[in-house]
Structure formats: structure tokens, C-alpha cells
Design a protein around this motif. Structure first.
Motif, PDB file in Angstrom:
ATOM      1  N   GLU A 486     -45.915 -52.090 -47.073  1.00 52.68           N
ATOM      2  CA  GLU A 486     -44.562 -52.486 -46.658  1.00 52.68           C
ATOM      3  C   GLU A 486     -44.367 -52.291 -45.163  1.00 52.68           C
ATOM      4  O   GLU A 486     -43.846 -53.178 -44.467  1.00 52.68           O
ATOM      5  CB  GLU A 486     -43.528 -51.675 -47.438  1.00 52.68           C
ATOM      6  CG  GLU A 486     -42.093 -52.093 -47.132  1.00 52.68           C
ATOM      7  CD  GLU A 486     -41.073 -51.342 -47.972  1.00 52.68           C
ATOM      8  OE1 GLU A 486     -39.871 -51.526 -47.734  1.00 52.68           O
ATOM      9  OE2 GLU A 486     -41.499 -50.566 -48.860  1.00 52.68           O
ATOM     10  N   ALA A 487     -44.811 -51.136 -44.650  1.00 58.26           N
ATOM     11  CA  ALA A 487     -44.675 -50.876 -43.211  1.00 58.26           C
ATOM     12  C   ALA A 487     -45.513 -51.860 -42.402  1.00 58.26           C
ATOM     13  O   ALA A 487     -45.095 -52.308 -41.323  1.00 58.26           O
ATOM     14  CB  ALA A 487     -45.089 -49.439 -42.899  1.00 58.26           C
ATOM     15  N   SER A 488     -46.698 -52.230 -42.915  1.00 62.38           N
ATOM     16  CA  SER A 488     -47.557 -53.196 -42.218  1.00 62.38           C
ATOM     17  C   SER A 488     -46.895 -54.560 -42.153  1.00 62.38           C
ATOM     18  O   SER A 488     -46.960 -55.252 -41.125  1.00 62.38           O
ATOM     19  CB  SER A 488     -48.914 -53.299 -42.929  1.00 62.38           C
ATOM     20  OG  SER A 488     -49.614 -52.080 -42.854  1.00 62.38           O
ATOM     21  N   ASN A 489     -46.246 -54.969 -43.246  1.00 59.82           N
ATOM     22  CA  ASN A 489     -45.562 -56.266 -43.254  1.00 59.82           C
ATOM     23  C   ASN A 489     -44.397 -56.290 -42.269  1.00 59.82           C
ATOM     24  O   ASN A 489     -44.169 -57.288 -41.565  1.00 59.82           O
ATOM     25  CB  ASN A 489     -45.065 -56.583 -44.662  1.00 59.82           C
ATOM     26  CG  ASN A 489     -46.197 -56.939 -45.612  1.00 59.82           C
ATOM     27  OD1 ASN A 489     -47.266 -57.355 -45.172  1.00 59.82           O
ATOM     28  ND2 ASN A 489     -45.972 -56.760 -46.902  1.00 59.82           N
ATOM     29  N   ILE A 490     -43.658 -55.185 -42.214  1.00 60.57           N
ATOM     30  CA  ILE A 490     -42.543 -55.112 -41.265  1.00 60.57           C
ATOM     31  C   ILE A 490     -43.072 -55.196 -39.833  1.00 60.57           C
ATOM     32  O   ILE A 490     -42.534 -55.918 -38.986  1.00 60.57           O
ATOM     33  CB  ILE A 490     -41.744 -53.807 -41.481  1.00 60.57           C
ATOM     34  CG1 ILE A 490     -41.036 -53.847 -42.842  1.00 60.57           C
ATOM     35  CG2 ILE A 490     -40.739 -53.596 -40.349  1.00 60.57           C
ATOM     36  CD1 ILE A 490     -40.381 -52.540 -43.235  1.00 60.57           C
ATOM     37  N   ALA A 491     -44.161 -54.443 -39.572  1.00 64.74           N
ATOM     38  CA  ALA A 491     -44.756 -54.461 -38.229  1.00 64.74           C
ATOM     39  C   ALA A 491     -45.270 -55.848 -37.877  1.00 64.74           C
ATOM     40  O   ALA A 491     -45.150 -56.295 -36.726  1.00 64.74           O
ATOM     41  CB  ALA A 491     -45.885 -53.436 -38.145  1.00 64.74           C
ATOM     42  N   ALA A 492     -45.850 -56.557 -38.859  1.00 61.47           N
ATOM     43  CA  ALA A 492     -46.367 -57.905 -38.605  1.00 61.47           C
ATOM     44  C   ALA A 492     -45.246 -58.862 -38.220  1.00 61.47           C
ATOM     45  O   ALA A 492     -45.349 -59.630 -37.249  1.00 61.47           O
ATOM     46  CB  ALA A 492     -47.107 -58.422 -39.839  1.00 61.47           C
ATOM     47  N   GLY A 493     -44.143 -58.827 -38.986  1.00 65.53           N
ATOM     48  CA  GLY A 493     -43.012 -59.701 -38.662  1.00 65.53           C
ATOM     49  C   GLY A 493     -42.427 -59.391 -37.299  1.00 65.53           C
ATOM     50  O   GLY A 493     -42.120 -60.309 -36.519  1.00 65.53           O
ATOM     51  N   ASN A 494     -42.294 -58.092 -36.985  1.00 62.30           N
ATOM     52  CA  ASN A 494     -41.754 -57.702 -35.683  1.00 62.30           C
ATOM     53  C   ASN A 494     -42.663 -58.158 -34.540  1.00 62.30           C
ATOM     54  O   ASN A 494     -42.188 -58.597 -33.479  1.00 62.30           O
ATOM     55  CB  ASN A 494     -41.584 -56.182 -35.618  1.00 62.30           C
ATOM     56  CG  ASN A 494     -40.480 -55.683 -36.537  1.00 62.30           C
ATOM     57  OD1 ASN A 494     -39.615 -56.452 -36.957  1.00 62.30           O
ATOM     58  ND2 ASN A 494     -40.505 -54.399 -36.853  1.00 62.30           N
ATOM     59  N   SER A 495     -43.982 -58.053 -34.751  1.00 65.46           N
ATOM     60  CA  SER A 495     -44.930 -58.426 -33.698  1.00 65.46           C
ATOM     61  C   SER A 495     -44.860 -59.906 -33.381  1.00 65.46           C
ATOM     62  O   SER A 495     -44.931 -60.317 -32.210  1.00 65.46           O
ATOM     63  CB  SER A 495     -46.355 -58.037 -34.117  1.00 65.46           C
ATOM     64  OG  SER A 495     -46.484 -56.633 -34.227  1.00 65.46           O
ATOM     65  N   VAL A 496     -44.730 -60.736 -34.417  1.00 60.62           N
ATOM     66  CA  VAL A 496     -44.645 -62.182 -34.184  1.00 60.62           C
ATOM     67  C   VAL A 496     -43.334 -62.528 -33.472  1.00 60.62           C
ATOM     68  O   VAL A 496     -43.302 -63.374 -32.564  1.00 60.62           O
ATOM     69  CB  VAL A 496     -44.781 -62.945 -35.516  1.00 60.62           C
ATOM     70  CG1 VAL A 496     -44.508 -64.441 -35.310  1.00 60.62           C
ATOM     71  CG2 VAL A 496     -46.163 -62.740 -36.112  1.00 60.62           C
ATOM     72  N   THR A 497     -42.252 -61.865 -33.873  1.00 65.08           N
ATOM     73  CA  THR A 497     -40.966 -62.103 -33.206  1.00 65.08           C
ATOM     74  C   THR A 497     -41.053 -61.734 -31.725  1.00 65.08           C
ATOM     75  O   THR A 497     -40.572 -62.476 -30.849  1.00 65.08           O
ATOM     76  CB  THR A 497     -39.862 -61.287 -33.894  1.00 65.08           C
ATOM     77  OG1 THR A 497     -39.719 -61.733 -35.242  1.00 65.08           O
ATOM     78  CG2 THR A 497     -38.527 -61.469 -33.166  1.00 65.08           C
ATOM     79  N   ARG A 498     -41.681 -60.583 -31.411  1.00 64.31           N
ATOM     80  CA  ARG A 498     -41.837 -60.182 -30.006  1.00 64.31           C
ATOM     81  C   ARG A 498     -42.729 -61.164 -29.248  1.00 64.31           C
ATOM     82  O   ARG A 498     -42.480 -61.471 -28.082  1.00 64.31           O
ATOM     83  CB  ARG A 498     -42.437 -58.777 -29.933  1.00 64.31           C
ATOM     84  CG  ARG A 498     -41.509 -57.677 -30.402  1.00 64.31           C
ATOM     85  CD  ARG A 498     -42.051 -56.308 -30.015  1.00 64.31           C
ATOM     86  NE  ARG A 498     -41.297 -55.253 -30.667  1.00 64.31           N
ATOM     87  CZ  ARG A 498     -41.661 -54.634 -31.770  1.00 64.31           C
ATOM     88  NH1 ARG A 498     -42.791 -54.969 -32.359  1.00 64.31           N
ATOM     89  NH2 ARG A 498     -40.916 -53.685 -32.294  1.00 64.31           N
TER      90      ARG A 498
END
Length: 720
Positions: A486-498
Motif C-alpha cells: 500500500e505504501a509503495s502504491n502511494i509513493a508510486a502515484g505521488n512520484s508520477v504526479t511530481r
């Protein structure tokens, strides 16, 4: 090895596990109709048979070794698994038991040598095959692996158990067993299968059962009594009524102890429990037990198995034994050392570009706190090799450049991304998840500079900017939080947004990396398998399929609803801009099939990246029915998420067929949601086939990443 002999491997399923039989076979006896692959190069003289559902029974083995292997299941949030390995041995000729014991022990030690230790199962099998060529008295080796239920591995090497098997004829003749070393022991456990009258002699003189010896008879007088004798056939000193203690159908465990001049015999594998015979040896009859002999009467044949820890095996020559102990200690330390290094390195690669505190490395990698000095030495060695770096005190990160020389690349650690002029702003973004995927993609970029926005707390970002052809591009790697999906998925979405916020002129996005191909049996009447058969190292590119716009399909939720059975909801994604899809179709139309242009580009890329791990692995087993020589194939179709379906192959295959899915990956939902949320209208998913599940096969991941990156470059070069 005799020039007329070859090594033949046959793989099969047995007792719920995988079995590989490696057998020395005369060339005239090889059945060519069963042969799937004939190896060449360093594997010359090795034949791989087609897979079988079962193996012909070849009788009891003459020696056996068992050990445990600890694994990490990435499909189960890096849950630790434990495999139970068994190596069985058969021999040529009539060599004595001690030579056989020493031979298969040496074979095993060579196989497990840390200086050349295989990285994965395939490498292990390859080494076992090649090594067998040099052990001429070993006729056959069987390797069987089964998953166990122990999910709590310790940070130590588990005991390696060695089994010596002995068959005694119905002849009442004693056979000495020198390979079972008891001169430094006070008890032993064994199992035996016989109808009656199994006889054990503990002797002080090798070859002599009539002087300074004790005899134990189990299942005497028609399997009704057991007793202890003074010497073979000597006077009975202890006896017990033991009805049906032996079995002719099933081996049964027993233990014998001679500690402190008390001779004891018990049933079961647990020493000290189930005692049924006891004799206190008179002081005038006491002696040191040095050797063992066994027999069965004329009424029965016996099959015996004696087990011991490999590390407990003793040599009679003290100097030789001292050298053996020292060597084993060094090997053990090297095992632990290598395991720690790879564990730490892989953890940092998954976390990259995030930095990791030493405390988290210790905790997440399951390393004992008492080994902090060893950890410091491991980190220092990896840093010296250029693989990792200490960003700030006690915070470590995988080194972006690795060991290869990258003269064109400049690495910059920054707190804030520098302003990039409008002219140099990238219009193409490339997203990867694995470290090897990022390495493969970056090898396609010219004039590159890497910026790492490094944070000791929270998420870091890595951006590599440069050119592919006339296009300005930027690549990034999504951070992974090992063990926390779950934390990895959140980090992935945030990274693409950045990424899209930092580089506002990005028009097209590529998701490049590994996946698991869908392996179907060939069926001329099935359009899914006739032309689009997938093999290891092929490329899957996301394209709408099944009459819909779906480029990516995820089984989103699975439920059991009343009597209606299984129901599920699924989500689909597709890019609204078809620019990249039109290029894929154009490349398909221009592919005449005469020259595989992609293989030529891949060969050049392997040379360019200059790292042996990106070479194509040798196929030595039946991973698919497609020949290696067919070249790399690009297959278009939907890509899917394996989430919720990884343990149900039948349901997964049905889902794939219904939706014309050509490959599964771990899960790209977070990235695709971020793309939709940021209104990116043009993207393409490219997956290199690393296995037939989700792309987790380690030895194929680098090559699969490279073929996906090469195809990505081909699409970008075609883009106007």
C-alpha cells in the motif's frame, strides 16, 4: 567422463514438488524423441528431456543430503518462504561406502561453494549438471524441492543433513558401515525397513563382531522380541517383548545410545524417548565404540538409513579433520557474508531513490543487532565497489551509476530541481519500477544528466534527462517500500504526479519494464495462441484488444455472492491520444519478418550497457515450447494486473483469455490513476517477458528490461 556418455536431465512433478533427475547415460541409450534441448558451449554433453508427469522408479538411493533454502516471495509482500531441498545419489560400480560418502559430500560442497554460488534455481541446476560431468562414479543425481510452512528463517545456515543408505540381504552376514562415523559420538538415530531380525553391532575393532562388541537385535523371534547381546550371537544381557516393532512396508525410526557405559535402545526419531532396552555394561566389559556393522537374518532383507549433520562428519586423520573443520567454518562464514551483502543491496535497489537508515536496514533485512560490526564491514565493501553510497551519516542509498563506467553521465545531488529552459524541457517521460529497468532505460539515453532530490525523511526523486534521437526525455524510478504494498502504491502515484509537475511539457509517457507472459499451448484454431505465442525475452506492448479500448485491465475485486459463485469487478485504462499506438501499428506493418531488426538493436544495447547481468540467460529447461532461435517477437495486446489472482492459475488464465491479456505485471494502477488525474492523454506500457507469472524471475529481469527499453527507443525514434 567417458566420451560415449552424456548427462541427461529430466524434470517432473513428484509428491507435490519439482524433481530434476540428472543421469549419466550412454549416447546409444538416449531417446531422441524425448529430448527437448541439446546444450552447447560450456554445457556441451548435456541433454534436456521434455517435461514428464512422473519418473521411472530406479530403486532406493545410495546417499542423500537435505537442506533448507530461504526465499522471499515478492508476490506476498516479501514474505519469507522456506524450501526443503533433497539431493539423492546413485553410483556406478561397486566402490566402498566410505568412498561414495566422501564423493557425494565433495560434490555437494563444490556445488555450494560461495565463490561460485548460483544466484537462482536455474543457475543451481546448471551448475549441478556441469559438475556431474566431473564426478565419474556418480551415476545419477535427483534434486527435489518442496515448499515448507516455516516462515521464520534465522540468520544462520540451517543444518545440512547427510543420509547414508545400506541394504542388507537375507543372509545373516554383517556389513561394516565406515561412512557412518560413530567414534566421536555417544548415540545415533536411524530408520530401517525389514520384516524381522535386524541386527546392529557396535564394535571397538573394525571387521570384528566377536570381540569387544555389543549386538542389538530388534524384531527377533518372528518380530516379537528385542534384546542386547554381548558380542554377535553372544549371551543375552537385556531383552524386551516388542510385538510387531518392525515393518516390511514402511521404515521405522530407532535410536541407540552408548553414553556412560549404558547401552539403551528406543523407538522413534526423538533420542531419549520410547526406550525399550537398557543394559549397564560391566566395568570389565567396557570399551570405546569405534565402528558400526549391520545385518538381517535369512528371513528378511533390510533397508537402512543413517542420518547425520554434514558439519558433524569426522575424518579419522586429526589433521585432515582439522582442515575440514576450518574449511567448513570459512564456507559457513562466506555464506552468511554473501547472503547479507545481497540482502542489503537488493533492499537498497528496491528503495532507490529513497535513502535508508542503518536501523531500518537491520530491521527490514532481518539482521541481528549483535552483527552491527559485520554490517558496517558489508556496507564499507559495497561502497568501495561503487555500488552504494552514504548520503549523510547513517543513511545509505544505492549508487545510480553502479560499477559500469558512464562517461557521458553526470550525477548531481540536489535539494531543489534546477530550472530547465523551455528549449531543453523534456516532452517524453519514462517510468520504471526496478533498478535494472532504470539502468536499461538510461542506457538508451544520450547526453544524460541525473538529478537526485535526496531526503533523509520521506520520498526522494531521481530524474535522468537527455536525448533519444531528436526528442528530449526524462526517466525516473518509482521508490518501493519493501514489504508494504500500500505504501509503495502511494509513493508510486505521488512520484508520477511530481514528475509531471516538475516537467510540465511532457506529452508522452512510457511505462517500461518487466512482466509475465501468458503461456498457452499452441492451438491452430485458437487465434490467441496461433500467432501471438509468448516466450521469455519477448516484448509485450499495450494495445486495445477484445473489441474495446482497454490497454490495461485489472481484476479489481473478487467476491463470493450467494449461489451465483465468484463475481468480480474489473477496471480498464486506455490513453485517449492514439499517437503512440499508431506508431506501434506502423512498426508492425513494416516488419517483413526477413530480418529481425529488434535482435540487432538488442545485441548492440547489450554491448553498450557493458554489464554481464543484461546478457540473455541460457535456456536449459523447458520454459516454453518456442525455440530459442526464433528471435525476439513483439506482441500487441492488453496488459493486466495479477493482483488477487496470483494463487489461482486457472482463474488467471481464464481472465487473460477473456480479456485477450498478453502479459501481467505487478500492478500499474497507481501510475495509471496518476496519469489520468494529471490529464496525460498519451502513454504506452511496454513489458519484457521475464517469466510466465508477473515478471519476478530474477535472472531474466535485466535482459527483459533491456528488450523493453530497446523497443521503447524504437518507438521514440519513429515519433515525429
Amino acid at each position: 567422463m567417458d566420451d560415449s556418455e552424456e548427462i541427461v536431465m529430466t524434470a517432473a512433478k513428484k509428491d507435490g514438488g519439482a524433481v530434476m533427475r540428472l543421469e549419466r547415460t550412454h549416447r546409444s541409450e538416449i531417446d531422441n524423441d524425448k529430448v527437448h534441448h541439446i546444450a552447447g558451449g560450456p554445457y556441451k554433453g548435456i541433454f534436456i528431456n521434455k517435461a514428464f508427469t512422473g519418473l521411472v522408479d530406479v530403486g532406493p538411493e545410495e546417499g542423500r543430503l537435505e537442506f533448507l533454502a530461504y526465499l522471499v516471495n515478492e508476490r506476498k509482500r516479501n514474505q519469507c518462504l522456506q524450501d526443503h531441498w533433497t539431493l539423492k545419489f546413485w553410483f556406478c560400480g561397486t566402490e566402498d561406502g566410505l568412498l561414495k560418502k566422501n564423493t557425494y559430500t565433495d560434490y555437494f560442497r563444490d556445488l555450494m561453494d560461495p565463490a561460485d554460488f548460483p544466484k537462482d534455481y536455474i543457475g543451481f541446476i546448471k551448475k549441478a549438471l556441469v559438475q556431474l560431468q566431473g564426478y565419474s562414479i556418480i551415476r545419477r543425481v535427483e534434486l527435489q524441492v518442496q515448499q515448507t510452512n516455516d516462515h521464520s528463517p534465522e540468520d544462520v545456515i540451517p543444518p545440512i543433513r547427510s543420509f547414508t543408505t545400506v541394504n542388507t540381504p537375507a543372509a545373516n552376514t554383517f556389513s561394516f558401515v565406515p561412512e557412518v562415523c560413530i567414534n566421536q559420538k555417544s548415540f545415533m538415530t536411524f530408520k530401517v525397513k525389514a520384516a524381522c531380525d535386524v541386527r546392529i553391532v557396535l564394535s571397538s575393532i573394525y571387521g570384528d563382531v566377536n570381540h569387544k562388541a555389543h549386538e542389538i537385535v530388534i524384531g527377533a523371534e518372528g518380530n516379537t522380541k528385542s534384546y542386547i547381546r554381548e558380542c554377535a550371537n553372544g549371551p543375552i544381557r537385556a531383552e524386551s517383548l516388542t510385538m510387531n516393532i518392525l515393518s516390511e512396508e514402511k521404515p521405522r525410526y530407532f535410536w541407540v545410545s552408548w553414553a556412560d557405559q549404558h547401552l539403551e535402545v528406543g523407538r522413534g526419531a526423538q533420542y531419549g524417548h520410547g526406550r525399550f532396552l537398557h543394559y549397564h555394561v560391566h566395568s570389565k566389559r567396557q570399551f570405546k565404540v569405534k565402528c558400526l556393522a549391520v545385518a538381517t537374518s535369512k528371513l528378511a532383507r533390510g533397508h537402512w538409513e543413517f542420518a547425520e549433520l554434514l558439519a558433524d562428519y569426522k575424518e579419522e586423520d586429526p589433521e585432515v579433520e582439522a582442515g575440514r573443520i576450518a574449511k567448513r567454518h570459512r564456507i559457513r562464514e562466506q555464506y552468511v557474508w554473501i547472503a547479507r551483502k545481497y540482502r542489503l543491496l537488493h533492499f537498497l535497489e528496491d528503495a532507490y531513490p529513497n535513502v535508508v537508515k542503518v536501523e531500518d536496514l537491520v530491521s527490514k533485512c532481518k539482521i541481528k543487532v549483535s552483527d552491527l560490526l559485520v554490517i558496517a564491514l558489508v556496507l564499507a565493501e559495497l561502497q568501495e565497489r561503487g555500488l552504494i553510497k552514504e548520503v549523510v551519516d547513517g543513511h545509505w542509498m544505492r549508487n545510480h551509476g553502479g560499477t559500469s563506467e558512464q562517461t557521458e553521465e553526470e550525477l548531481k545531488l540536489v535539494k531543489v530541481m534546477p530550472v530547465i529552459s523551455s528549449r531543453d524541457q523534456p516532452t517524453i517521460a519514462i517510468v520504471t519500477t526496478l533498478f535494472c529497468e532504470k539502468q536499461a532505460v538510461d542506457a538508451m539515453i544520450e547526453g544524460k544528466t541525473t538529478f537526485v532530490k535526496c531526503k533523509t525523511e520521506g520520498e526522494s526523486q531521481v530524474y535522468t534527462t537527455g536525448r533519444i534521437g531528436k526528442h528530449r526525455v526524462v526517466s525516473t524510478k518509482l521508490p518501493c517500500i519493501p514489504g508494504d504494498v500500500e505504501a509503495s502504491n502511494i509513493a508510486a502515484g505521488n512520484s508520477v504526479t511530481r514528475l509531471l509537475g516538475t516537467f510540465s511539457k511532457v506529452e508522452h509517457v512510457f511505462l517500461v519494464g518487466v512482466g509475465g507472459g501468458i503461456s498457452h499451448k499452441r492451438d491452430p484454431d485458437d487465434p490467441l495462441t496461433s500467432d501471438d505465442f509468448v516466450a521469455l525475452g519477448d516484448v509485450i506492448v499495450s494495445m486495445p484488444s477484445n473489441g474495446t479500448n482497454a490497454m490495461y485491465t485489472k481484476w479489481h475485486r473478487r467476491e463470493i455472492v450467494g449461489t451465483e459463485g465468484q463475481q468480480h469487478s474489473q477496471r480498464t485504462w486506455h490513453s485517449h491520444d492514439d499517437t503512440l499506438r499508431r506508431i506501434v501499428k506502423k512498426l508492425e506493418e513494416n516488419d517483413t519478418g526477413d530480418v529481425n531488426y529488434l535482435d540487432q538493436l538488442i545485441t548492440s544495447a547489450v554491448i553498450l550497457i557493458n554489464d554481464s547481468k543484461f546478457h540473455k540467460p541460457t535456456i536449459l529447461s523447458q520454459t516454453s515450447s518456442v525455440s530459442e532461435e526464433r528471435g525476439t517477437v513483439v506482441v500487441s495486446g492488453a496488459i493486466g494486473s495479477i493482483n488477487c489472482l496470483d494463487e489461482d492459475d486457472q482463474l488467471r488464465m481464464s481472465f487473460a483469455k477473456t480479456n485477450e491479456i498478453k502479459a501481467f505485471d505487478k500492478d500499474s494502477e497507481a501510475v495509471l490513476e496518476s496519469l489520468d488525474g494529471n490529464r496525460n492523454e498519451s502513454y504506452l506500457i511496454i513489458r519484457g517477458v521475464a517469466d510466465f507469472q508477473y515478471g519476478g524471475r530474477k535472472e531474466w529481469q535485466p535482459y527483459a528490461s533491456l528488450v523493453a527499453a530497446v523497443y521503447m527507443k524504437t518507438v521514440i525514434l519513429t515519433l515525429k
